[in-house]
Write an enzyme that holds these catalytic residues in place. Sequence first.
Site, short mmCIF file in Angstrom:
data_model
loop_
_atom_site.label_atom_id
_atom_site.label_comp_id
_atom_site.label_asym_id
_atom_site.label_seq_id
_atom_site.Cartn_x
_atom_site.Cartn_y
_atom_site.Cartn_z
N ARG A 162 0.86 -1.21 0.19
CA ARG A 162 0.27 0.26 -0.21
C ARG A 162 0.70 1.16 0.10
O ARG A 162 1.67 1.23 0.05
CB ARG A 162 -1.15 -0.14 1.23
CG ARG A 162 -2.20 -0.58 1.32
CD ARG A 162 -2.13 -1.42 2.77
NE ARG A 162 -3.49 -2.05 2.95
CZ ARG A 162 -3.11 -3.50 3.68
NH1 ARG A 162 -2.00 -3.59 3.94
NH2 ARG A 162 -4.17 -3.88 3.61
N LYS A 185 -2.75 -2.83 7.46
CA LYS A 185 -3.97 -2.10 8.36
C LYS A 185 -3.95 -2.92 9.71
O LYS A 185 -3.67 -4.23 9.96
CB LYS A 185 -5.02 -2.67 7.44
CG LYS A 185 -5.28 -1.37 6.17
CD LYS A 185 -6.34 -1.80 5.57
CE LYS A 185 -6.49 -0.99 4.83
NZ LYS A 185 -7.49 -1.00 3.79
N HIS A 253 -2.82 3.06 -6.35
CA HIS A 253 -3.57 1.37 -5.96
C HIS A 253 -3.81 0.26 -6.39
O HIS A 253 -3.13 -0.83 -6.51
CB HIS A 253 -4.66 1.74 -4.71
CG HIS A 253 -4.94 0.66 -3.76
ND1 HIS A 253 -4.53 0.29 -2.87
CD2 HIS A 253 -6.08 0.27 -4.03
CE1 HIS A 253 -4.87 -0.75 -1.81
NE2 HIS A 253 -6.27 -0.81 -2.61
N ARG A 256 -0.90 -2.60 -6.69
CA ARG A 256 -0.87 -3.52 -5.49
C ARG A 256 -1.56 -4.17 -6.40
O ARG A 256 -1.21 -5.43 -6.41
CB ARG A 256 -1.39 -2.52 -4.18
CG ARG A 256 -1.89 -3.80 -3.40
CD ARG A 256 -2.24 -3.08 -2.09
NE ARG A 256 -2.42 -3.75 -1.21
CZ ARG A 256 -2.23 -4.03 -0.60
NH1 ARG A 256 -0.82 -4.69 0.18
NH2 ARG A 256 -3.39 -5.07 0.23
N HIS A 279 -4.03 -9.52 3.36
CA HIS A 279 -4.93 -9.42 3.84
C HIS A 279 -6.18 -10.50 5.05
O HIS A 279 -5.63 -11.65 4.84
CB HIS A 279 -6.34 -10.21 2.36
CG HIS A 279 -5.86 -8.86 1.25
ND1 HIS A 279 -6.02 -9.15 -0.44
CD2 HIS A 279 -6.14 -7.89 1.04
CE1 HIS A 279 -5.96 -8.11 -0.63
NE2 HIS A 279 -5.70 -6.99 -0.17
N TYR A 288 -9.65 -8.70 -5.15
CA TYR A 288 -8.23 -8.40 -6.60
C TYR A 288 -8.00 -8.90 -7.50
O TYR A 288 -7.39 -8.10 -8.54
CB TYR A 288 -6.72 -8.35 -5.32
CG TYR A 288 -6.35 -7.05 -4.36
CD1 TYR A 288 -7.54 -6.58 -3.49
CD2 TYR A 288 -5.72 -6.40 -4.66
CE1 TYR A 288 -7.51 -5.60 -2.64
CE2 TYR A 288 -5.05 -5.51 -3.34
CZ TYR A 288 -6.04 -4.48 -2.79
OH TYR A 288 -5.81 -3.82 -1.68
#
Length: 307
Positions: A162, A185, A253, A256, A279, A288
């Site tokens: 990211r 995250k 993004h 990615r 993830h 994705y």
Amino acid sequence: MAVLISPALTDAAEAWLAHARALRGASEKTINAYRTDVLGFLAFMAEHHGGQQGLAPLARVGVSDMRAWMAHERGRGVSARSLARALSAVKGFYRWIAEREGFEPTAVLSTRSPKFQKKLPRPLAVDAAQAMIDRVELQAREGWVAARDVAVVTLLYGCGLRISEALGLTGAAVPLPEVVRIVGKGGKERVVPVIAPARDAVDAYARLCPHPLEPHLPLFRGVRGGALNPRAIQKVMEQARLQLGLPATATPHALRHSFATHLLGAGGDLRSIQELLGHASLSTTQAYTAVDTARLMEVYDKAHPRA
């Protein structure tokens, strides 16, 4: 509207948020979104039932109440996607409070989420991704800035980072090793292999950067020496995509997305790609790579023998 919520409900909501933060490692951005959604729901129910609400009335929320809340949200312009997110937060709160208070939350938990069209990712083609990296290098007037931009973009595409993760690297990361530990995250850590072109690009930037890359300071710097703003990379990619004739979806993004899609197309395992991307759910990784999966299914349909 918030004044309608009783102190007991507010305290319960904050206790649940603390629980979500500790147990699930949710980011502050996520916690704030949960808070807005749940307090908005509780405020509506308080007003809907004509006064302040304590904990006990939560158990009496029924199907008609849930329908009224959802109709109210749609009526004030909340999108189906946002309403689905809010309902998910409300359900999470209800599971927790129902177990703590000892009531059955069926009416809330059985509420169906509104349907919405999920936006499929738009990864760049392999040649377009390489063209983007090459073109980004030509945007800056100063050599070290050009090297910086190339290094960041190469990390996004070559390692699936990211933009916040790439810009979160410090001077201690130089020279980049073959694998780096990334904090993503919710504070979740993962180990990511670093391809040789990414290591070379970062080394080239480090040699040219006029600012001292001290271990405790950001690796990527703005022109004046402060931490690099993500907007600078977004802007340089906007310029490059216009010159290349690429769509507006060619964003940082998207690189990615491209990393994941191209890995899958080269035979990568979906579980391994999930770990590389950081993830929590495999379904997110599948989203994705949905575009590439569709292409693979098309090839399969053409090749599969028919009776």
